[in-house]
Structures are given as C-alpha cells and as structure tokens.
Design an enzyme around this catalytic site. Structure first.
Site, PDB file in Angstrom:
ATOM      1  N   ARG A  24      11.792  -2.925   9.051  1.00 46.77           N
ATOM      2  CA  ARG A  24      13.256  -2.878   9.034  1.00 46.77           C
ATOM      3  C   ARG A  24      13.870  -3.233  10.383  1.00 46.77           C
ATOM      4  NH1 ARG A  24      15.474   2.084   7.899  1.00 46.77           N
ATOM      5  NH2 ARG A  24      17.338   1.106   7.046  1.00 46.77           N
ATOM      6  N   SER A  36       5.442   3.412  -6.384  1.00 50.45           N
ATOM      7  CA  SER A  36       4.469   4.492  -6.260  1.00 50.45           C
ATOM      8  C   SER A  36       4.057   4.873  -7.672  1.00 50.45           C
ATOM      9  CB  SER A  36       5.074   5.698  -5.539  1.00 50.45           C
ATOM     10  OG  SER A  36       4.186   6.803  -5.569  1.00 50.45           O
ATOM     11  N   TYR A  58       3.319  -0.413  -9.792  1.00 53.08           N
ATOM     12  CA  TYR A  58       3.373  -1.614  -8.957  1.00 53.08           C
ATOM     13  C   TYR A  58       3.531  -2.880  -9.787  1.00 53.08           C
ATOM     14  CZ  TYR A  58      -1.555  -2.975  -9.774  1.00 53.08           C
ATOM     15  OH  TYR A  58      -2.738  -3.387 -10.327  1.00 53.08           O
ATOM     16  N   HIS A  79      -7.105  -2.203  -3.024  1.00 54.17           N
ATOM     17  CA  HIS A  79      -6.590  -3.401  -2.356  1.00 54.17           C
ATOM     18  C   HIS A  79      -6.848  -4.675  -3.162  1.00 54.17           C
ATOM     19  CE1 HIS A  79      -6.369  -1.625   1.995  1.00 54.17           C
ATOM     20  NE2 HIS A  79      -5.561  -1.029   1.143  1.00 54.17           N
ATOM     21  N   LYS A  97      -5.762  -3.530   6.110  1.00 59.95           N
ATOM     22  CA  LYS A  97      -7.209  -3.666   6.287  1.00 59.95           C
ATOM     23  C   LYS A  97      -7.914  -2.424   5.719  1.00 59.95           C
ATOM     24  CE  LYS A  97      -7.197  -0.366   9.296  1.00 59.95           C
ATOM     25  NZ  LYS A  97      -7.855   0.912   8.937  1.00 59.95           N
ATOM     26  N   ARG A 165      -8.636  10.891   1.750  1.00 60.46           N
ATOM     27  CA  ARG A 165      -8.967   9.477   1.536  1.00 60.46           C
ATOM     28  C   ARG A 165     -10.125   9.010   2.428  1.00 60.46           C
ATOM     29  NH1 ARG A 165      -7.621   5.686   5.147  1.00 60.46           N
ATOM     30  NH2 ARG A 165      -6.316   6.262   6.909  1.00 60.46           N
ATOM     31  N   ASP A 178     -12.616   1.823   7.844  1.00 61.87           N
ATOM     32  CA  ASP A 178     -11.283   2.249   8.258  1.00 61.87           C
ATOM     33  C   ASP A 178     -11.093   2.161   9.768  1.00 61.87           C
ATOM     34  OD1 ASP A 178      -9.121   4.570   8.893  1.00 61.87           O
ATOM     35  OD2 ASP A 178      -8.802   3.745   6.910  1.00 61.87           O
TER      36      ASP A 178
END
Length: 324
Positions: A24, A36, A58, A79, A97, A165, A178
């Site tokens: 933004r 969501s 989505y 992903h 990623k 997660r 990650d």
C-alpha cells in the site's frame, strides 16, 4: 493497462499482513481484493488495510476480472495449487517462498507461466535488498577477488507444537524450506548452483528441526550454511574472497548494514523491507515482462534443486503432502 495495477492477496496470515502494508506504500497500486478460507477473516483483513473486496474462497478472488496480480501467502503446501490456479485464471503471480515444495511442482508452474506469457516470481525479498544487490555487484566486479567461501545461518527457537505451521508436515513446515532457503539463495547468488551437496540434520514429526549444509563447487570453493528451529543461530553471513571479505553482521536475509573490507555501508529500509521486491513486480508487469532478472525463474528452479538434495539427505520429503 489501467492506471493502477490491481492486486489480490490470497491468505491473511502474518506475512500477508506485513507485505500488504508495504504494498500500500507504492504509488499507482491498488490492493483490490483479499481472500481467506473464513470470510470474516478476509473482511477483517480488508477493513484493516482498506481493501474493498473480500472473498471466502480464493477461487472467487481469481474469478474477479479486475484483479491483475495475485500475491500468494498461504502455507507452503498450498503454494503450487493456488499459483497454478491463478495462472490458469490469467493472473500475474508473486508467490511467497518457497514457490513450491518439490522440483516437479515448480517446473509445472514455471512452464505454465511461460506458456501463458504471465509474470511469475518467487518472493525471495533478500534478492531485492539494496545491500544484497550491491553485494552481488561487488562480487561480479572482483572487489574482493574470487569468492572462496560463503558462511551463512538463519535460525531461531520455536516451541514444538505440531499444529504450528513450522512444525506441521502437512503445511510444509521445517527449517530448511522456510529459513534455510535464505542462506542457500545467497550462496547461489555468489557461487551459483553447487556440484556437491552434503547435509546433516534432525527430524521431528517428519519435518527438519535443523540442517547443516556444505555446498561444494569446482576448485574447492564452498558454502557452509545452517538453518534451525531449535537453536538461535546468528542470522549473519560472511563472504570470503581471495582479496577481501564482506560481512553481513545481522539479519542476512534483510540486512541494513554491510562491512566491506572493514568499511561499513548502510541502507535505509523502505516500509518493512518488502517495498523493493514489490516495486520490481510492478515495474516488470507494467513493462510486459514475465520474469525479474534479479530473481529469474531458472534461479528459483536451481535453488529448489539444491534444497531438495539437502532435504533428501536428512530424510525430509513433501512428495505426499503437496497435492492439489
């Protein structure tokens, strides 16, 4: 093209919150939609960021004809599914990623993006940090001679929780994909894809708690890299050349200072640090380009190959959890 590049954000977690805040800050960009799995979460996220359209699925966001670019911020295991669907819907994509969890899935979306003539990029924000860009230029210019060694780590302690997660295999958790992706990506930037990969680590609930890596290159050049969820690694990096060295003393994934042969250099962070990456996406999409030269798709494929080679050696696999 319309005056404003209109974005849709898929998922409303912590990374989506921070990146959307930076998005933004860019001129001529509108964050138009968010999705969501729980519509109230999308609505709350939208209210917080001034996003006019909220969706509870989505697929509904991807069906919105006014969305030009999709930012995928779901857990890792989704992903591939979301990126593929976005490309099939004709949207340009910036995917967090790792862009996928397997080489086959990454090759699938890369081929699809190229077939459709759509922009696709893996969101490795490190590659766009001004000091990392400068580091790459210094190495290419020979400012520290020939690079012989890269040492880099990224790790922190995360209390074990099988639903978190980072500890959940079904969500694509673990330290390597990650956190370890940052040291590996840095090594690739400076030395290229390795000939040899040696990895050692530990598994908990089917995900890696920690990994140490030795990447070997022709002539003896090497990278010593680490990632961890069970110990607070320094999160620093050192690049050793035949005529000097470069230090990234902290936050090697998003440094604000760099020491080149003892001389410190600093950069001002824009927003939370994601602005340069997002600006690159806007620039390339507006120019009608489908890749970024700072993070090309072939580089994402190469890094994925290295991560997978390391993962296999510690017994980590996502082949049976990356469906959809």
């Amino acid at each position: 093209m319309v005056n404003e590049l209109r974005w849709g954000v898929v998922a409303t977690g912590g990374i989506a919150d921070v990146v959307t805040g930076d998005l933004r800050l860019l001129p001529d960009v509108e964050v138009l939609a968010v999705s969501s799995r729980a519509l109230p979460k999308a609505e709350a996220f939208g209210a917080r960021h001034g996003i006019p359209r909220a969706y509870g699925d989505y697929h509904d966001l991807l069906a919105d004809p006014d969305v030009d670019v999709v930012y995928v911020a779901t857990p890792h295991a989704q992903h591939h599914e979301v990126t593929r669907a976005a490309l099939e819907a004709g949207k340009h994509v910036l995917c967090e990623k790792p862009a996928t969890l397997t080489p086959a899935h990454l090759r699938d979306v890369v081929d699809l993006a190229r077939e459709r003539g759509l922009f696709l990029m893996e969101a490795v924000w490190t590659r766009f940090n001004p000091l990392i860009v400068e580091l790459g230029e210094l190495v290419r210019s020979g400012a520290i001679g020939e690079v012989r060694s890269v040492r880099a780590d990224f790790g922190f302690t995360v209390p074990h929780d099988p639903d978190h997660r980072l500890w959940s295999r079904r969500l694509g958790g673990g330290s390597l994909f990650d956190l370890g992706i940052y040291p590996v990506s840095l090594a690739h930037l400076l030395l290229g894809e390795p000939e040899v990969v040696h990895a050692h680590g530990s598994l908990v609930d089917g995900v890696d708690a920690e990994v140490g890596m030795l990447l070997g290159y022709p002539g003896g050049a090497h990278a010593l890299l680490g990632s961890s969820l069970v110990s607070p690694l320094k999160e620093s990096a050192v690049v050793y050349g035949t005529e000097g060295l470069v230090e990234l003393p902290e936050a090697m994934y998003n440094p604000s200072r760099m020491i080149v042969n003892g001389v410190e250099r600093r950069c001002e962070q824009e927003g939370a640090g994601y602005v340069p990456q997002l600006r690159e996406v806007v620039r390339r999409v507006r120019a009608g380009e489908t890749e970024s030269p700072l993070m090309p798709l072939d580089e994402s494929l190469a890094v994925m190959r290295t991560l997978t080679r390391a993962a296999e050696q510690v017994g980590l696999t996502y082949e049976d959890v990356t469906t959809g």
